[in-house]
Write a protein that holds these residues in place. Structure first.
Motif, PDB file in Angstrom:
ATOM      1  N   LEU A 180       3.871  98.804  -0.823  1.00 55.05           N
ATOM      2  CA  LEU A 180       2.807  97.816  -0.935  1.00 55.05           C
ATOM      3  C   LEU A 180       1.422  98.421  -1.090  1.00 55.05           C
ATOM      4  O   LEU A 180       0.473  97.722  -1.426  1.00 55.05           O
ATOM      5  CB  LEU A 180       2.821  96.908   0.295  1.00 55.05           C
ATOM      6  CG  LEU A 180       4.129  96.153   0.539  1.00 55.05           C
ATOM      7  CD1 LEU A 180       4.065  95.401   1.858  1.00 55.05           C
ATOM      8  CD2 LEU A 180       4.435  95.218  -0.609  1.00 55.05           C
ATOM      9  N   GLU A 209      10.272  91.212   4.212  1.00 50.33           N
ATOM     10  CA  GLU A 209       9.258  92.262   4.316  1.00 50.33           C
ATOM     11  C   GLU A 209       9.768  93.504   5.037  1.00 50.33           C
ATOM     12  O   GLU A 209       9.205  94.585   4.873  1.00 50.33           O
ATOM     13  CB  GLU A 209       8.015  91.720   5.007  1.00 50.33           C
ATOM     14  CG  GLU A 209       7.313  90.668   4.163  1.00 50.33           C
ATOM     15  CD  GLU A 209       6.045  90.161   4.793  1.00 50.33           C
ATOM     16  OE1 GLU A 209       5.122  90.983   4.994  1.00 50.33           O
ATOM     17  OE2 GLU A 209       5.974  88.956   5.086  1.00 50.33           O
ATOM     18  N   LEU A 254       5.356  89.329  -5.305  1.00 45.24           N
ATOM     19  CA  LEU A 254       4.580  90.548  -5.534  1.00 45.24           C
ATOM     20  C   LEU A 254       3.919  90.419  -6.896  1.00 45.24           C
ATOM     21  O   LEU A 254       4.505  89.850  -7.825  1.00 45.24           O
ATOM     22  CB  LEU A 254       5.480  91.785  -5.512  1.00 45.24           C
ATOM     23  CG  LEU A 254       6.051  92.164  -4.159  1.00 45.24           C
ATOM     24  CD1 LEU A 254       7.021  93.331  -4.302  1.00 45.24           C
ATOM     25  CD2 LEU A 254       4.947  92.518  -3.180  1.00 45.24           C
ATOM     26  N   MET A 291      -2.806  90.636  -3.057  1.00 41.15           N
ATOM     27  CA  MET A 291      -1.668  90.450  -2.148  1.00 41.15           C
ATOM     28  C   MET A 291      -1.821  89.178  -1.319  1.00 41.15           C
ATOM     29  O   MET A 291      -0.837  88.497  -1.037  1.00 41.15           O
ATOM     30  CB  MET A 291      -1.491  91.663  -1.228  1.00 41.15           C
ATOM     31  CG  MET A 291      -0.881  92.858  -1.904  1.00 41.15           C
ATOM     32  SD  MET A 291       0.779  92.539  -2.569  1.00 41.15           S
ATOM     33  CE  MET A 291       1.694  92.291  -1.059  1.00 41.15           C
TER      34      MET A 291
END
Length: 72
Positions: free
Chosen positions: A45, A37, A65, A53
């Motif tokens: 994002l 991340e 994703l 998510m």
């Protein structure tokens, strides 16, 4: 994909396109790794629907994703 991902598989794939129902299975069996991340910004994002998510997370780690979704 399952045969490739197993510990004795050929591991030819760098990326799997999994239906959400398979993500937890691949995660629990150690067939996929969590995403790094730190390489994703809020801009990366920001366009994803928050509830979608959430479906990509397990044990507070991001494993996937969304490619597409049918939510509003």
């Amino acid at each position: 994909m399952l045969q490739d991902a197993k510990s004795n598989g050929e591991h030819k794939a760098d990326l799997y396109v999994l239906d959400i129902v398979w993500m937890a299975e691949f995660t629990r069996r150690g067939y996929i790794q969590p995403m790094d991340e730190s390489r994703l910004s809020e801009k990366d994002l920001g366009d994803f629907v928050p509830k979608v998510m959430e479906s990509c997370q397990l044990d507070q780690k991001l494993w996937a994703l969304p490619l597409n979704s049918d939510v509003d």
